[in-house]
Scaffold this active site. Structure first.
Site, short mmCIF file in Angstrom:
data_model
loop_
_atom_site.label_atom_id
_atom_site.label_comp_id
_atom_site.label_asym_id
_atom_site.label_seq_id
_atom_site.Cartn_x
_atom_site.Cartn_y
_atom_site.Cartn_z
N ARG A 226 0.72 -1.30 -0.04
CA ARG A 226 -0.08 -0.06 0.06
C ARG A 226 0.74 1.26 -0.19
NH1 ARG A 226 -5.44 1.62 0.45
NH2 ARG A 226 -6.17 -0.72 1.01
N GLU A 631 -10.20 5.33 7.02
CA GLU A 631 -8.66 5.54 7.19
C GLU A 631 -8.39 7.19 6.48
OE1 GLU A 631 -7.93 1.76 5.30
OE2 GLU A 631 -6.26 1.61 6.58
N1 LUZ Z 1 -5.78 -4.89 5.56
C1 LUZ Z 1 -5.23 -5.49 4.82
C2 LUZ Z 1 -5.78 -3.51 5.22
O1 LUZ Z 1 -5.16 -6.76 5.14
N2 LUZ Z 1 -5.03 -5.23 3.43
C3 LUZ Z 1 -5.23 -3.84 3.06
O2 LUZ Z 1 -5.03 -3.50 1.92
C4 LUZ Z 1 -5.39 -2.93 4.24
N3 LUZ Z 1 -5.54 -1.74 3.97
C5 LUZ Z 1 -5.93 -0.96 4.86
C6 LUZ Z 1 -5.91 -1.19 6.00
N4 LUZ Z 1 -5.97 -2.56 6.43
MO1 MOS Z 2 -6.69 -1.59 9.44
S1 MOS Z 2 -5.06 -0.37 9.38
O1 MOS Z 2 -7.95 -0.97 8.31
O2 MOS Z 2 -7.03 -2.74 10.36
#
Ligand code: LUZ
Ligand code: MOS
Length: 677
Positions: A226, A631
């Site tokens: 990400r 987020e």
């Molecule tokens: N968790 C995950 C996340 O496993 N994959 C993601 O792309 C993600 N993105 C934001 C927050 N948690």
């Molecule tokens: Mo999350 S950082 O969307 O557990």
């Protein structure tokens, strides 16, 4: 579950003491002696990288040709940045409670964002099928990513005891244990190189990210990905080469934290732009606006920008709070005040919505309509303070046309809704809401067909029927057939009043072998204007205001969405300005309590947070066209770093301030008088 042969970080569980109460456990603990042989300890990601210690293969996203482009550039700027970790500090610590159930099974009440992750881990530790492990989640006292993957250990310890001793067991760490044992936001060390043409347009951007992953992979490889997705934030850059390394260090395994690597990537490009603007002698916001992307721009990962709201948010904010006028007012203030200096910054955001791991973008829901017309709903969504339960109730109430009072949301339970993705990635309301919508629509289709019968209409009249205000409507006219009557009569005709819904986000895909695809359902946009007043005797600061134009789409719950934005902004400000996670060279956490780890308090909150809702249609892949909000707002907090930095520069134009976050009052004070004293 426990360390085996080698201990990889301070805080790794080595043994489990089972006792009837805390005092007995502590007495037993005093009797244990452990002999260990010290091994070399690495805490720095660049050092780990130099020694070839990686948690996963390195990743590189490429678009165009940066080498050729840099050769054409009039201006090139290079540098390094550091961004720190962040303690989740959920109000409720990690923990689980487990007890044996029939058929050699176990039930666990877990403080987890990922009930299925706990179920899978426990089944593996106990050596039983997942069908022998039931995980139930009522709600969490906060998660912020810290319980996406790291709840499983506590669940496994409690479940093991319950399974072996056939007695209930509870495993809940003390706050200081939780802080020492669990991973945090991944700190990053990064290198950047940015090149411009003579008109200040970005031609090329190159960056290398060294992620401090800690001692185990956990979610760090996904977080790394990400970072690459968000490495260019909202900017139009034709040539991009970004590389990321997940470095293995001897710290607790770092993990998901609101933004999930996105903020770490955005901090670097914003630093590069600020560096360039200051060197070129122009306002950073002029350079930012000039290079804003728009529809048709292709991200380095191949997705083409559609329904872009980046400039719309920026320009609306500039209309409401004209930046040039603000600068003039601030200049006057700064001339009149010797030891107080004001400054501001602009922080645009673009955040991709979907799990970057395509397969995780699926959800299910279970709906029962009872014979009295009341409704029970279950989804895979976990409530952790973000308001998802309220949104789920809204979805069911809307589709059945009934009062929210008639809808009860059950706990999140792996026996009602199986194979859940964690509540994460800002996608929980979208995924579970759409699955719930699917279940509700199956039932309403059956009920409306039946209602046509009851009202002595023909099947061709069904499209004219609707459920609203607890009654059946025909052609926008209310009938006397109430929801409760309809349900009771449908039951007597033996209709199915239950449904299981399923949703898998359409359109998205990503090919890791070429690092191209269309990973996100949509993007969320916005811009924040942060104004700060710096006390130049003390190095302390207050934020006068954070003014935001945010793209909520068509919000389904204004109050919840405002709450998410306010919380995200304050949490982002904390990460960037106050919260300093400090380990010593031995990997021992020094900032392991609130006396040594400073989080935002009432004084750190901006005096004003003004949120403006951008007028848009919303997006079809968002539930009720109400865009994901969990987020994205955190990244507005990055603006606080640059506002503070700008204010230091007003007082001390010679200050040489590295692009290191957090910019704590201690660092501010040093910068204010360096190199003056
Ligand atoms: N968790 C995950 C996340 O496993 N994959 C993601 O792309 C993600 N993105 C934001 C927050 N948690
Ligand atoms: Mo999350 S950082 O969307 O557990």
């Amino acid at each position: 579950m426990l360390a085996d042969h080698e201990v990889h970080f301070r805080g790794q569980p080595i043994l489990l003491i089972v006792a009837e109460n805390d005092d007995a456990a502590h007495e037993a603990y005093q009797l244990i002696q452990i002999q260990m042989e010290p091994l070399p300890i690495i805490t720095d990601p660049r050092e780990a990288f130099a020694q070839g210690k990686l948690l996963s293969p390195s990743r590189k996203f490429v678009m165009g040709n940066v080498d050729e482009a840099f050769a054409q550039c009039t201006y090139i700027f290079e540098g390094q940045t550091e961004s720190g970790g962040q303690e989740h500090l959920y109000l409720e610590t990690q923990g689980a409670y487990a007890y044996p159930t029939e058929h050699n099974s176990v039930r666990i009440h877990s403080s987890t964002q990922g009930p299925t992750a706990v179920q899978r881990t426990v089944a593996r530790v106990l050596g039983v099928g997942m069908n022998q492990v039931e995980v139930d989640v009522a709600r969490l006292g906060g998660g912020f990513g810290g319980k996406e993957d790291q709840a499983s250990g506590w669940g496994a310890m409690a479940a093991l005891v319950a399974f072996v001793l056939k007695k209930p067991a509870k495993c809940v760490p003390h706050r200081m244990e939780d802080m020492r044992m669990t991973g945090k936001r991944n700190p990053y060390s990064s290198d950047y190189k940015i090149g411009f043409d003579a008109n200040h347009r970005i031609l090329a951007y190159q960056a290398t990210f060294y992620q401090n992953g800690g001692a185990a992979a956990d979610l760090s490889p996904a977080i790394l990905e990400r970072t690459l997705f968000h490495a260019t934030n909202t900017y139009h850059i034709p040539n991009v080469q970004v590389t990321a390394h997940s470095c293995k260090t001897n710290l607790p395994p770092n993990t998901a934290f609101r933004g999930f690597g996105g903020p770490q990537g955005m901090f670097v490009i914003e630093s590069a732009l600020d560096h360039a603007a200051k060197s070129l002698g122009i306002a950073t916001y002029t350079l930012q606006r000039k290079n804003m992307m728009g529809n048709g721009y292709e991200f380095s990962y191949g997705q083409v920008v559609e329904q872009c709201q980046a400039t719309a948010c920026w320009d609306e904010l500039n209309k409401q709070y004209p930046f040039d006028e603000l600068q003039t007012q601030i200049n006057t203030f700064n001339q009149q005040n010797r030891y107080y200096k004001k400054a501001f910054s602009l922080m645009p955001i673009c955040f991709g919505i979907s799990f970057t791991n395509t397969l995780m973008n699926q959800a299910r829901a279970l709906v029962h309509v009872y014979t009295d017309g009341s409704v029970g709903i279950s989804t895979g969504a976990v409530e952790m303070g973000q308001g998802v339960n309220t949104k789920m109730v809204q979805v069911a109430a809307h589709h059945f046309g009934i009062d929210t009072r008639l809808v009860k949301l059950e706990t999140t339970n792996t026996t009602r809704v199986a194979n859940t993705s964690p509540s994460a990635a800002s996608a929980t309301a979208d995924l579970n809401g759409k699955a719930l919508e699917d279940a509700c629509l199956q039932i309403t289709q059956r009920l409306l067909a039946f209602a046509a019968d009851v009202l002595q209409l023909t099947p061709t009249d069904i499209p004219k029927l609707a459920l609203k205000n607890n009654t059946v409507w025909v052609d926008d006219r209310q009938t006397t057939l109430t929801w409760a009557d309809l349900v009771r009569q449908a039951y007597m005709k033996r209709l199915n009043l239950s449904a299981k819904g399923h949703y898998a986000t359409p359109l998205i895909h990503f090919d890791k072998t070429i690092e191209k695809g269309h990973p996100f359902a949509y993007h969320v946009y916005g811009t924040a204007l942060t104004i700060v007043t710096l006390d130049c005797l003390r190095g302390t600061y207050t934020f006068d205001a954070v003014n935001v134009v945010h793209d909520f789409g068509s919000t389904m719950n204004r109050q919840i969405d405002i709450g998410q934005c306010e919380g995200g902004i304050v949490q982002g400000i904390g990460w960037m300005t106050l919260e300093d996670v400090v380990y010593n060279a031995d990997g021992r956490l020094l900032s392991n309590a609130l006396s040594t780890y400073k989080i935002p308090d009432v004084y750190a909150v901006p005096e004003q947070i003004n949120l403006h809702f951008l007028q848009t249609e919303g997006h079809d892949l968002a539930i009720f066209k109400s865009k994901a909000v969990g987020e994205p707002p955190l990244m507005y907090g990055i603006g606080a770093y640059f506002a503070v930095r700008n204010a230091i520069k007003v007082f001390n134009p010679q200050a040489n301030i590295p692009y290191n976050a957090p910019i704590t009052p201690e660092k501010v004070l040093m910068a204010l008088y360096n190199p003056l004293v």
